[in-house]
Design an enzyme around this catalytic site. Sequence first.
Site, PDB file in Angstrom:
ATOM      1  N   LEU A  87      -6.166 -11.757   1.864  1.00 10.49           N
ATOM      2  CA  LEU A  87      -6.841 -11.406   3.113  1.00 10.49           C
ATOM      3  C   LEU A  87      -8.234 -10.867   2.838  1.00 10.49           C
ATOM      4  CD1 LEU A  87      -6.369 -10.921   6.256  1.00 10.49           C
ATOM      5  CD2 LEU A  87      -5.886  -8.556   5.603  1.00 10.49           C
ATOM      6  N   SER A 104      -1.967 -10.909  -3.003  1.00 10.73           N
ATOM      7  CA  SER A 104      -1.784 -10.536  -1.604  1.00 10.73           C
ATOM      8  C   SER A 104      -1.377 -11.771  -0.788  1.00 10.73           C
ATOM      9  CB  SER A 104      -3.070  -9.891  -1.083  1.00 10.73           C
ATOM     10  OG  SER A 104      -2.867  -9.289   0.168  1.00 10.73           O
ATOM     11  N   GLN A 105      -2.105 -12.066   0.285  1.00  5.01           N
ATOM     12  CA  GLN A 105      -1.765 -13.219   1.112  1.00  5.01           C
ATOM     13  C   GLN A 105      -1.872 -14.523   0.329  1.00  5.01           C
ATOM     14  OE1 GLN A 105      -4.161 -13.661   4.646  1.00  5.01           O
ATOM     15  NE2 GLN A 105      -2.864 -15.258   5.510  1.00  5.01           N
ATOM     16  N   ASP A 162     -15.264   4.385  -6.291  1.00  6.25           N
ATOM     17  CA  ASP A 162     -14.547   3.308  -5.609  1.00  6.25           C
ATOM     18  C   ASP A 162     -13.986   3.846  -4.302  1.00  6.25           C
ATOM     19  OD1 ASP A 162     -12.932   1.277  -4.729  1.00  6.25           O
ATOM     20  OD2 ASP A 162     -11.804   1.046  -6.591  1.00  6.25           O
ATOM     21  N   ASP A 183       1.295  -0.085  -2.718  1.00  4.32           N
ATOM     22  CA  ASP A 183      -0.047  -0.141  -3.308  1.00  4.32           C
ATOM     23  C   ASP A 183      -1.141   0.170  -2.293  1.00  4.32           C
ATOM     24  OD1 ASP A 183      -0.273  -2.410  -1.729  1.00  4.32           O
ATOM     25  OD2 ASP A 183      -0.509  -3.814  -3.398  1.00  4.32           O
ATOM     26  N   HIS A 239      -3.951  -1.690  -4.117  1.00  3.69           N
ATOM     27  CA  HIS A 239      -4.007  -3.120  -3.810  1.00  3.69           C
ATOM     28  C   HIS A 239      -5.214  -3.809  -4.441  1.00  3.69           C
ATOM     29  CE1 HIS A 239      -2.294  -6.443  -1.569  1.00  3.69           C
ATOM     30  NE2 HIS A 239      -3.468  -6.734  -1.036  1.00  3.69           N
ATOM     31  N   ASP A 248      -6.933  -2.565  -7.178  1.00  4.26           N
ATOM     32  CA  ASP A 248      -6.826  -2.468  -8.639  1.00  4.26           C
ATOM     33  C   ASP A 248      -6.174  -3.720  -9.219  1.00  4.26           C
ATOM     34  OD1 ASP A 248      -7.888   0.123  -8.735  1.00  4.26           O
ATOM     35  OD2 ASP A 248      -5.908   1.060  -8.572  1.00  4.26           O
ATOM     36  N   GLN A 270     -10.694  -4.625  -8.861  1.00  4.75           N
ATOM     37  CA  GLN A 270     -11.715  -4.161  -7.934  1.00  4.75           C
ATOM     38  C   GLN A 270     -11.528  -2.678  -7.649  1.00  4.75           C
ATOM     39  OE1 GLN A 270     -14.289  -5.713  -7.125  1.00  4.75           O
ATOM     40  NE2 GLN A 270     -13.899  -7.922  -6.974  1.00  4.75           N
ATOM     41  N   VAL A 296     -13.675  -0.523 -11.572  1.00  3.60           N
ATOM     42  CA  VAL A 296     -13.399   0.914 -11.531  1.00  3.60           C
ATOM     43  C   VAL A 296     -11.955   1.129 -11.084  1.00  3.60           C
ATOM     44  CG1 VAL A 296     -13.992   3.111 -10.449  1.00  3.60           C
ATOM     45  CG2 VAL A 296     -15.796   1.474 -11.018  1.00  3.60           C
TER      46      VAL A 296
END
Length: 364
Positions: free
Chosen positions: A61, A131-132, A286, A308, A330, A332, A336, A340
Amino acid sequence: MARTMRSRVVAGAVACAMSIAPFAGTTAVMTLATTHAAMAATAPAAGYAATRYPIILVHGLSGTDKYAGVLEYWYGIQEDLQQNGATVYVANLSGFQSDDGPNGRGEQLLAYVKTVLAATGATKVNLVGHSQGGLSSRYVAAVAPDLVASVTTIGTPHRGSEFADFVQDVLAYDPTGLSSSVIAAFVNVFGILTSSSHNTNQDALAALQTLTTARAATYNQNYPSAGLGAPGSCQTGAPTETVGGNTHLLYSWAGTAIQPTLSVFGVTGATDTSTLPLVDPANVLDLSTLALFGTGTVMINRGSGQNDGLVSKCSALYGKVLSTSYKWNHLDEINQLLGVRGAYAEDPVAVIRTHANRLKLAGV
């Protein structure tokens, strides 16, 4: 109370959007340079990740291959795999769209798979979805099983997301019904502007509905997989499936940085196990770290358990579960924002590299 919670959700959503935007401070860049240098110094032997079939990384997403054509969604991951011998492609699908249907992400991914096969001469691909992107990958495996060797899902909401349910419930409070369409319009524009190809096929409301627990149940009925456990069981399924005579290897892993703590007056607290309390640089460098801690806390109070920040452990289970103990949120999971992560978080680049070697050894 409800108004306060909604305010926090809006703030968290804004922070998440900001965290995805392509920017980096000087300190973050210096940290990344050091990290990449250390990775290069300890790189495995050439050919370590050289799988038989090409790997396609599939974003989730709000994603694209490169935000605005600059910032990689899979930050540093494609390059690392290539340096270790893998043939890697990165899909560029709608950032906000459902997975099924003629305009869905699934059909977009299927078209991309065929393009990769034509370019490489390969007969199958290894799909790795975050994810999606895991749901989109499952779609391709279901409708074109002969083109897929393996499906790996990372933090994928196979059972939907309690946070998506929460957002849908909040939008339902609007008596005018206008907020949904207005917010969706802004999100769709965001998807167009951040897509590397300025993809106009964006439907934020369809994407939101896709990720709810109710819609996920319907999706699983329409596109069943042996990799899924029984509904409500918090168990995974089989490590392989055979569809039309084609065998797929199935894998998953997920971060569960957000853990429930004590409950006081019916409200359950949470802790982020990826970071040092109060002083972790990830909380400053972050913005998604604190935002996902907030969304994860909302999920816990809706019965998700450890998560997450957007996907629960139970929802992420699929096929052979390699781990649900990574101290990641989510973002990490895809390295991203800009590499970091919290002091206690594992290296996601190394985890995916190791998995490519696993696929290689499995003959795919």
